[in-house]
Each structure stands twice: as C-alpha cells, then as structure tokens.
Design a protein around this motif. Structure first.
Motif, PDB file in Angstrom:
ATOM      1  N   THR A  79       0.629  -1.078  -0.022  1.00 43.35           N
ATOM      2  CA  THR A  79      -0.054  -0.136   0.136  1.00 43.35           C
ATOM      3  C   THR A  79       0.855   1.089  -0.094  1.00 43.35           C
ATOM      4  O   THR A  79       1.820   1.344   0.688  1.00 43.35           O
ATOM      5  CB  THR A  79      -0.926  -0.107   1.286  1.00 43.35           C
ATOM      6  OG1 THR A  79      -1.595  -1.217   1.169  1.00 43.35           O
ATOM      7  CG2 THR A  79      -1.864   1.276   1.267  1.00 43.35           C
ATOM      8  N   LYS A 139       0.642   5.771  -0.438  1.00 40.09           N
ATOM      9  CA  LYS A 139      -0.259   6.714  -0.479  1.00 40.09           C
ATOM     10  C   LYS A 139       0.424   8.203  -0.899  1.00 40.09           C
ATOM     11  O   LYS A 139       1.591   8.254  -0.643  1.00 40.09           O
ATOM     12  CB  LYS A 139      -1.121   7.223   0.832  1.00 40.09           C
ATOM     13  CG  LYS A 139      -0.142   7.454   1.950  1.00 40.09           C
ATOM     14  CD  LYS A 139      -1.435   7.539   3.280  1.00 40.09           C
ATOM     15  CE  LYS A 139      -0.698   8.214   4.348  1.00 40.09           C
ATOM     16  NZ  LYS A 139      -1.629   8.624   5.178  1.00 40.09           N
ATOM     17  N   PHE A 191      -5.488  12.167   0.643  1.00 40.39           N
ATOM     18  CA  PHE A 191      -4.744  11.176  -0.088  1.00 40.39           C
ATOM     19  C   PHE A 191      -5.337  10.339  -1.057  1.00 40.39           C
ATOM     20  O   PHE A 191      -6.477   9.981  -1.098  1.00 40.39           O
ATOM     21  CB  PHE A 191      -3.907  10.354   0.734  1.00 40.39           C
ATOM     22  CG  PHE A 191      -3.180  11.057   2.153  1.00 40.39           C
ATOM     23  CD1 PHE A 191      -1.807  11.363   1.924  1.00 40.39           C
ATOM     24  CD2 PHE A 191      -4.002  11.297   3.328  1.00 40.39           C
ATOM     25  CE1 PHE A 191      -1.285  12.029   2.874  1.00 40.39           C
ATOM     26  CE2 PHE A 191      -3.193  11.978   4.166  1.00 40.39           C
ATOM     27  CZ  PHE A 191      -2.201  12.288   4.192  1.00 40.39           C
ATOM     28  N   THR A 207      -4.853   6.678  -2.010  1.00 37.63           N
ATOM     29  CA  THR A 207      -4.247   5.349  -1.715  1.00 37.63           C
ATOM     30  C   THR A 207      -4.172   4.385  -2.929  1.00 37.63           C
ATOM     31  O   THR A 207      -5.150   4.196  -3.608  1.00 37.63           O
ATOM     32  CB  THR A 207      -4.986   4.939  -0.348  1.00 37.63           C
ATOM     33  OG1 THR A 207      -4.843   5.883   0.693  1.00 37.63           O
ATOM     34  CG2 THR A 207      -4.187   3.675  -0.106  1.00 37.63           C
ATOM     35  N   CYS A 208      -3.173   3.646  -3.207  1.00 39.67           N
ATOM     36  CA  CYS A 208      -2.953   2.821  -4.146  1.00 39.67           C
ATOM     37  C   CYS A 208      -2.614   1.172  -3.307  1.00 39.67           C
ATOM     38  O   CYS A 208      -1.375   1.197  -2.860  1.00 39.67           O
ATOM     39  CB  CYS A 208      -1.792   2.845  -5.188  1.00 39.67           C
ATOM     40  SG  CYS A 208      -1.579   1.802  -6.292  1.00 39.67           S
ATOM     41  N   THR A 209      -3.306   0.427  -3.801  1.00 43.89           N
ATOM     42  CA  THR A 209      -2.791  -0.991  -3.196  1.00 43.89           C
ATOM     43  C   THR A 209      -2.682  -1.870  -4.140  1.00 43.89           C
ATOM     44  O   THR A 209      -3.398  -2.070  -5.299  1.00 43.89           O
ATOM     45  CB  THR A 209      -4.130  -1.622  -2.236  1.00 43.89           C
ATOM     46  OG1 THR A 209      -4.147  -0.613  -1.142  1.00 43.89           O
ATOM     47  CG2 THR A 209      -3.624  -2.875  -1.608  1.00 43.89           C
ATOM     48  N   SER A 266      -9.600   7.307  -3.369  1.00 45.12           N
ATOM     49  CA  SER A 266      -9.124   8.768  -3.492  1.00 45.12           C
ATOM     50  C   SER A 266     -10.071   9.526  -2.363  1.00 45.12           C
ATOM     51  O   SER A 266     -11.364   9.162  -2.429  1.00 45.12           O
ATOM     52  CB  SER A 266      -9.308   9.392  -4.856  1.00 45.12           C
ATOM     53  OG  SER A 266      -9.133  10.813  -4.605  1.00 45.12           O
ATOM     54  N   ALA A 283       1.015   7.826  -6.503  1.00 51.38           N
ATOM     55  CA  ALA A 283       0.773   6.708  -5.456  1.00 51.38           C
ATOM     56  C   ALA A 283       0.936   5.376  -6.102  1.00 51.38           C
ATOM     57  O   ALA A 283       1.359   4.444  -5.618  1.00 51.38           O
ATOM     58  CB  ALA A 283      -0.709   7.181  -4.899  1.00 51.38           C
ATOM     59  N   ALA A 301       3.754   2.515  -5.092  1.00 57.94           N
ATOM     60  CA  ALA A 301       3.189   1.253  -4.690  1.00 57.94           C
ATOM     61  C   ALA A 301       3.897   0.123  -5.553  1.00 57.94           C
ATOM     62  O   ALA A 301       4.469  -0.915  -5.235  1.00 57.94           O
ATOM     63  CB  ALA A 301       1.765   0.868  -4.779  1.00 57.94           C
TER      64      ALA A 301
END
Length: 368
Positions: free
Chosen positions: A9, A11, A39, A41-43, A111, A132, A136
């Motif tokens: 993860t 961000k 933020f 966030t990218c997972t 987002s 992000a 990641a």
C-alpha cells in the motif's frame, strides 16, 4: 509465491498552489505549492492468473487484464484510468530495466481528494494517483528508489498523458509539505524520451529542475475556501498559452515579475517572516489579475473575489489557487486570528472551508 500473497500500500497527498501559477509552466520559473492531508491510496496485491484495476470512485469501470509476455492485455479499453495506466507502463519499464520479472496483480485506488458526492475540489488528484501508483509498484517490484527518482517516473507518466502543465503537483505529492518548485524543460524531456533508456533518463540532471522544501513560520495558518464550481486547469493553461504569442511583452513582464515575487516569498519563508510572505501573496494576486485582463481568461470568479475580500478584511492575504476559474482560494493568516466571523461570512456567500492541513513527508530536505 504460493501461500504468501504480496500486498503493498502506498499513498500520495493532494496539493494546492500558493503562488506562481501560470508562470510555472515556463522552463525554470518557480512556484510555491503545499501538500495537503487528503490522499490517494494505491494497493497492489499479487495475483496468479489475471489482474484488475479498480477505483472506489469508478466502480462501474473496473478493468481486468492478463499478461502476454511483458504486455498488459485489457478486456475493455474505454476507461478513466489513463494516469494509472501510464504510471504502470513507466514503472514497469523501469522495473524491467532493473531485471525484475513482471508479475500479475490487483491494483486498487481510493481517493479522498474529491468529496463523497463527487465534488471536484481541484486538489491535484491526477498527480496524486500517478505518484501513489508509481510508489506502490516501485515497492511491489522492490526497486530501491529515491524521492527524486519517484518524481521523475511520475512526471514522465503524467506528462505522457496530459502533455502540458508544470508537473509541480507531482513534486508536491512526492515531497510533501511546503515546496518551492522550479519547472524543468519539458521539450528536453519529450525529445530524450525517444532515444534514451529510462534508467539513464531518470538519473540525468533535468534542465532547470529545482525542488526545495520550505519550513513555514510556526504561526502561519493556511485556510482554504472552496467556491463550489470546478475548473479545468489544462484548458485554462492552454488558453493563456495562446495569448503569449500575441502579447509577448506583457507576458514576459508577467513572467519576470512572478519569478521575482516568488523569490522574495521564498526569502520570507527562510526568514520566518509572515508579513513578507503575505505581501507577496497579495502581489502575486495582482499579477494574476493583470494576466487575466490581457489574456481574457477568467481567473477570479465573482465568488473567488468575494472570498478574497472577506479574508483581507480580517487580515488574511488571499488569492486564487492554481489556474483559478473556480475551485479553491487560499488565505495565509496569523494563526492567532479568530476566524469565526470570517468563516461565517464565507458561509453566507456559499464558500465552504475545506478542513485540510499541511502534510509533511519526512525524507531528504532539498533535491535537484
């Protein structure tokens, strides 16, 4: 990696411009930008057979894909994920150059930069989603990258999609806090993209690029007002760029005065001098008003004018943020000021205070 699913993860914060808008799209011209505590966030989660790209904001448009060699092959092409796909393409090109085996994964984006009901605040969501995603995937592929390398990868990915702009919002999302950003030569980048390998391009010094993190005075408070109407930065920048051909003298004067103003403001940050910073915010607003007059591009909407005049009556230094034409205005004010009456007057004029604060990212202090 049977039995162990790799889950990463990362961000990246949104941003607002404090000063230097429009001038910063020209090579080497500076702006001051701030990263905010909202933020993207990218997972990234490793998968075995097929991958997906899903955004909570675009649930009906999720993408599924497979690997065909090193290529990503998509099930459907009509999608709002251009920045994400560009970030994946550039980061995976870099990963391959570092002898990483490309893998299959599910990538999820969430987002906070737009409101739950879809309101656009103009906080730089395309830049934050690009940063992000790059962060990641760099971690997913175990690429040992610096902030400067993340900036350059994300800048290339963003520029490949948008084709204009200063990339200052990328810098804010990478470095955080308050930054002084001098834009680099995008023509130089576009030319070298054709023949330089990506690792070599990333490690070069980019002409005119400077990113300096600034420390704000302790009692400097940033207040953000949203006008309720979104604006398109790229369209406004395009309109101004048409004008600079016809009004070269006025445009060059604007650029010079903007650069001098930002340099004085940077000194104000170095000295911890709120009055000096505020004076330059007001001066920069005047420059943008002149630019608006000779370009015919509406930078201050009536609501932004009202927002600024209310803030000024309470001792704040106020102006539009970014390209204007809607979106947000910013106020720099002494932290000891009671803001209740100002915010009440904003409310009466349908100006919403965004409850945002400056987001600091702890890492290297100055990077070129």
């Amino acid at each position: 990696m049977k039995g162990h699913v790799l889950l990463i993860t990362a961000k990246a914060p949104g941003k607002l411009y404090i000063a230097g808008e429009y001038a910063v799209v020209e090579n080497g011209f500076p702006a001051i930008i701030v990263a905010l505590n909202q933020f993207v966030t990218c997972t990234v989660e490793e998968s075995e057979d097929y991958g997906s790209i899903v955004s909570r904001q675009y649930t009906e448009n999720s993408l599924h894909w497979r690997r065909m060699g090193d290529e990503m092959v998509f099930d459907n092409r009509d999608n709002p994920f251009h920045y994400i796909l560009s970030a994946i393409k550039i980061t995976e090109e870099y990963a391959r150059s570092m002898d990483r085996q490309l893998r299959v994964y599910h990538l999820r984006i969430d987002s906070e930069l737009d409101s739950e009901d879809g309101k656009k605040y103009g906080l730089g969501s395309s830049a934050a989603v690009t940063v992000a995603t790059v962060k990641a995937l760099c971690e997913f592929y175990q690429l040992n990258v610096t902030q400067a390398q993340i900036f350059k990868l994300a800048a290339i990915a963003h520029f490949d999609v948008q084709g204009n702009g200063s990339l200052g919002d990328i810098a804010a999302s990478v470095y955080g806090g308050w930054i002084a950003y001098h834009s680099f030569d995008r023509q130089w980048l576009a030319e070298r993209r054709h023949f330089l390998p990506l690792p070599e391009l990333i490690d070069l010094q980019w002409p005119n690029l400077e990113i300096e993190q600034l420390i704000a005075p302790d009692n400097l408070k940033l207040v953000i007002g949203w006008t309720g109407s979104p604006a398109s930065t790229s369209k406004l920048v395009d309109k101004v760029s048409l004008v600079k051909v016809h009004d070269q003298i006025e445009y060059q004067t604007f650029l010079t005065e903007s650069r001098d103003c930002i340099q004085r403001m940077i000194v104000g940050f170095h000295e911890g001098n709120i009055a000096k910073i505020q004076a330059e915010v007001r001066y920069n607003r005047g420059l943008l008003q002149k630019l608006s007059d000779f370009s015919g591009v509406q930078i201050e909407t009536p609501t932004l004018v009202k927002m600024c005049s209310i803030a000024e009556s309470f001792g704040g230094a106020a102006k539009t943020s970014g390209a204007g034409g809607g979106d947000c205005g910013i106020v720099l004010i002494d932290g000891g000021t009671n803001l209740n009456r100002m915010l009440s007057q904003w409310n009466d004029n349908k100006i919403e205070q965004l409850q945002l604060t400056v987001h600091l990212i702890k890492q290297n202090v100055t990077q070129q």
